[in-house]
Design a protein around this motif. Structure first.
Motif, PDB file in Angstrom:
ATOM      1  N   ASP A  25     -18.183  23.878  17.752  1.00  0.00           N
ATOM      2  CA  ASP A  25     -18.295  25.313  18.056  1.00  0.00           C
ATOM      3  C   ASP A  25     -19.726  25.713  18.393  1.00  0.00           C
ATOM      4  N   TYR A  76     -10.150  36.390  20.644  1.00  0.00           N
ATOM      5  CA  TYR A  76      -9.957  35.335  19.646  1.00  0.00           C
ATOM      6  C   TYR A  76      -9.805  33.967  20.316  1.00  0.00           C
ATOM      7  N   VAL A 119      -4.880  26.730  22.143  1.00  0.00           N
ATOM      8  CA  VAL A 119      -5.305  28.098  21.859  1.00  0.00           C
ATOM      9  C   VAL A 119      -5.012  29.001  23.050  1.00  0.00           C
ATOM     10  N   ILE A 138      -2.440  34.306  16.208  1.00  0.00           N
ATOM     11  CA  ILE A 138      -3.655  33.596  15.784  1.00  0.00           C
ATOM     12  C   ILE A 138      -3.291  32.372  14.941  1.00  0.00           C
ATOM     13  N   ILE A 139      -2.301  32.526  14.063  1.00  0.00           N
ATOM     14  CA  ILE A 139      -1.846  31.389  13.255  1.00  0.00           C
ATOM     15  C   ILE A 139      -1.291  30.288  14.152  1.00  0.00           C
ATOM     16  N   ILE A 190     -16.188  30.067  11.703  1.00  0.00           N
ATOM     17  CA  ILE A 190     -14.856  30.371  12.225  1.00  0.00           C
ATOM     18  C   ILE A 190     -14.112  31.289  11.264  1.00  0.00           C
ATOM     19  N   GLN A 249      -4.411  24.239  17.863  1.00  0.00           N
ATOM     20  CA  GLN A 249      -5.755  23.700  18.069  1.00  0.00           C
ATOM     21  C   GLN A 249      -6.054  22.513  17.156  1.00  0.00           C
ATOM     22  N   TYR A 250      -5.643  22.619  15.907  1.00  0.00           N
ATOM     23  CA  TYR A 250      -5.999  21.573  14.944  1.00  0.00           C
ATOM     24  C   TYR A 250      -4.834  20.669  14.566  1.00  0.00           C
ATOM     25  N   LEU A 286     -12.969  35.046  12.128  1.00  0.00           N
ATOM     26  CA  LEU A 286     -11.580  35.483  12.059  1.00  0.00           C
ATOM     27  C   LEU A 286     -11.419  36.668  11.120  1.00  0.00           C
ATOM     28  N   LEU A 330     -12.293  30.915  19.085  1.00  0.00           N
ATOM     29  CA  LEU A 330     -11.811  29.630  18.584  1.00  0.00           C
ATOM     30  C   LEU A 330     -12.235  28.455  19.446  1.00  0.00           C
ATOM     31  N   LEU A 379      -4.192  28.445  15.842  1.00  0.00           N
ATOM     32  CA  LEU A 379      -4.854  27.492  14.951  1.00  0.00           C
ATOM     33  C   LEU A 379      -4.007  26.242  14.754  1.00  0.00           C
TER      34      LEU A 379
END
Length: 454
Positions: free
Chosen positions: A418, A398, A105, A58-59, A307, A65-66, A311, A402, A62
């Motif tokens: 989102d 997840y 993601v 998940i980290i 978000i 994604q960003y 999470l 996201l 992210l």
């Protein structure tokens, strides 16, 4: 460019560390296990490491994604840029950034999904596979996620894995409602047990502090939910869709609480308060994702809060999957499949005073709890493939959380990416499922008294 270089350096350093730490684990796995062959594997060891790997994925998602995804065009490697922006053709450069971020993601999620599918199949063949060589498994995940960075979006990630994630997420949404209802019941039972234990160990009247904590928690949860519903009516009311969602939330919570107070023999006020707070959150998240500007005054504001809360629920679900004894039984395990030498799990079979009624199975549980570890067969851990299956579903979920269920064009606007009708309806349907499931747990024991719903 500095951000990209730093991110790539961090990835290279992490991969190097994983490969270095994997060597010892691989040698141990090739040369044999450090435990005797007659010693049963520890179920908790595999579960904890699965949760850690999933959280790490998940980290990574992210970060992609960003960080890497929106800035991939700054790289000078044309193949890498084309791989991440494929199927993201649009005249709006901001939407292209959103699309490439979503593709990041999918890469992190797909690598974790593939990992758990592979080791789920391995656990079918060898029940102890979920325990062995975890540093090497972390290295394998790093290798998988690094490899996905060089695979073009079309067709593997969009549309193939996108639709796999959508289908898998629907199944996980159903499982998540069971998880959260179970957590609400366990919270109440835990504090009641603490109150009874305080009465026995510390003397009469000492358990009142825990009962007071239950009542205080109920007041906070109900008051907070009522305030949130009023705020939702003020800021999101006036639209037929939103008014219907908020009204259903209020009426459904009241009905569930009344049924619990008047008809149910198994429910509790704290459980009702917890469920009221949860469905209120789902309602707020749903109306905030409405893509109609008339219904959603928050369009134009980045909704980071949803978000973060989403999470948080994921991590609660992961903790439940990784550590809950109830989870093993719900997946089809047996009492003997509990981790050996686990005092807390063994004590679950003991009767507690004051709040437990009709505990006719206490003697049988005590016999199970005193069973020696040597009597437990490694075959008792062949449910580990189900754990990997649940983890694979979480990977799908997840990814959709996201990316707004893969929505790029049908969003509220660029500053609130989102928001989307698909996300809105998935959230509100999840709320209805949760309410119906909780109502069923309240009335089912009365409707079918001959069945065991414990």
């Amino acid at each position: 460019m500095g951000i990209i270089s730093g991110a790539l350096s961090a990835v290279v350093s992490g991969v190097t560390f994983c490969f270095c730490s994997a060597s010892a684990s691989l040698c141990s796995a090739w040369c044999g296990n450090d435990k005797p062959s007659t010693s049963p594997p520890s179920a908790k060891s595999g579960r904890m490491r699965s949760v850690v790997l999933l959280g790490f994925s998940i980290i990574v998602a992210l970060a992609f994604q960003y960080g890497l995804g929106p800035n991939v065009s700054q790289l000078k490697w044309s193949y890498f840029i084309d791989a991440w922006t494929q199927s993201c053709d649009n005249d709006n450069p901001e939407l292209v950034k959103v699309c490439s971020g979503n593709s990041g993601v999918y890469r992190a999620s797909f690598a974790a999904f593939l990992f758990f599918v592979i080791f789920g199949l391995a656990a079918l063949c060898k029940p102890t596979a979920n325990r062995d060589a975890w540093p090497a498994k972390y290295a394998l995940y790093c290798l998988l996620v690094s490899g996905t960075c060089f695979i073009p979006n079309d067709p593997l990630f969009m549309p193939i894995y996108l639709w796999i994630s959508r289908v898998g997420s629907v199944f996980f949404v159903l499982l998540q409602q069971i998880i959260l209802v179970d957590v609400a019941y366990n919270w109440n039972e835990s504090w009641l047990e603490k109150a009874d234990k305080a009465e026995i160990d510390e003397g009469a009247g000492k358990g009142k502090k825990w009962l007071g904590a239950i009542l205080f928690s109920c007041f906070i949860l109900f008051a907070g939910s009522l305030a949130a519903i009023i705020i939702l009516f003020i800021y999101f009311g006036g639209c037929r869709t939103n008014d219907a969602f908020i009204s259903i939330t209020l009426v459904g919570s009241i009905i569930a609480t009344i049924v619990q107070l008047t008809m149910s023999e198994t429910g509790s006020l704290l459980t009702s308060a917890s469920m009221t707070a949860y469905v209120t959150y789902l309602c707020g998240a749903a109306v905030s994702k409405n893509s109609n500007a008339v219904c959603n005054p928050k369009l134009g504001e980045t909704s980071v809060g949803n978000i973060v809360i989403g999470l948080l629920l994921v991590f609660i679900s992961l903790m439940w999957t990784g550590f809950s004894y109830t989870n093993d039984k719900r997946l089809g395990g047996s009492v003997t499949a509990a981790p050996e030498a686990s005092i807390e799990d063994a004590e679950e079979g003991k009767p507690v005073g004051g709040v437990v009624v009709n505990n006719k199975d206490a003697g049988a549980n005590e016999e199970d709890a005193t069973e020696s570890p040597e009597a437990i067969s490694p075959k008792a851990f062949n449910n580990s493939w189900k754990l990997n299956a649940v983890m694979a579903l979480v990977c799908c979920w997840y990814a959709m959380t996201l990316t707004g269920w893969g929505s790029i064009y049908k969003r509220g606007d660029i500053s609130n990416p989102d928001a989307g009708d698909v996300s809105m309806w998935m959230l509100i349907v999840s709320q209805w499922i949760a309410l119906l499931l909780y109502l069923w747990t309240l009335v089912a024991p009365s409707l079918f008294p001959d069945r065991d719903f414990s």
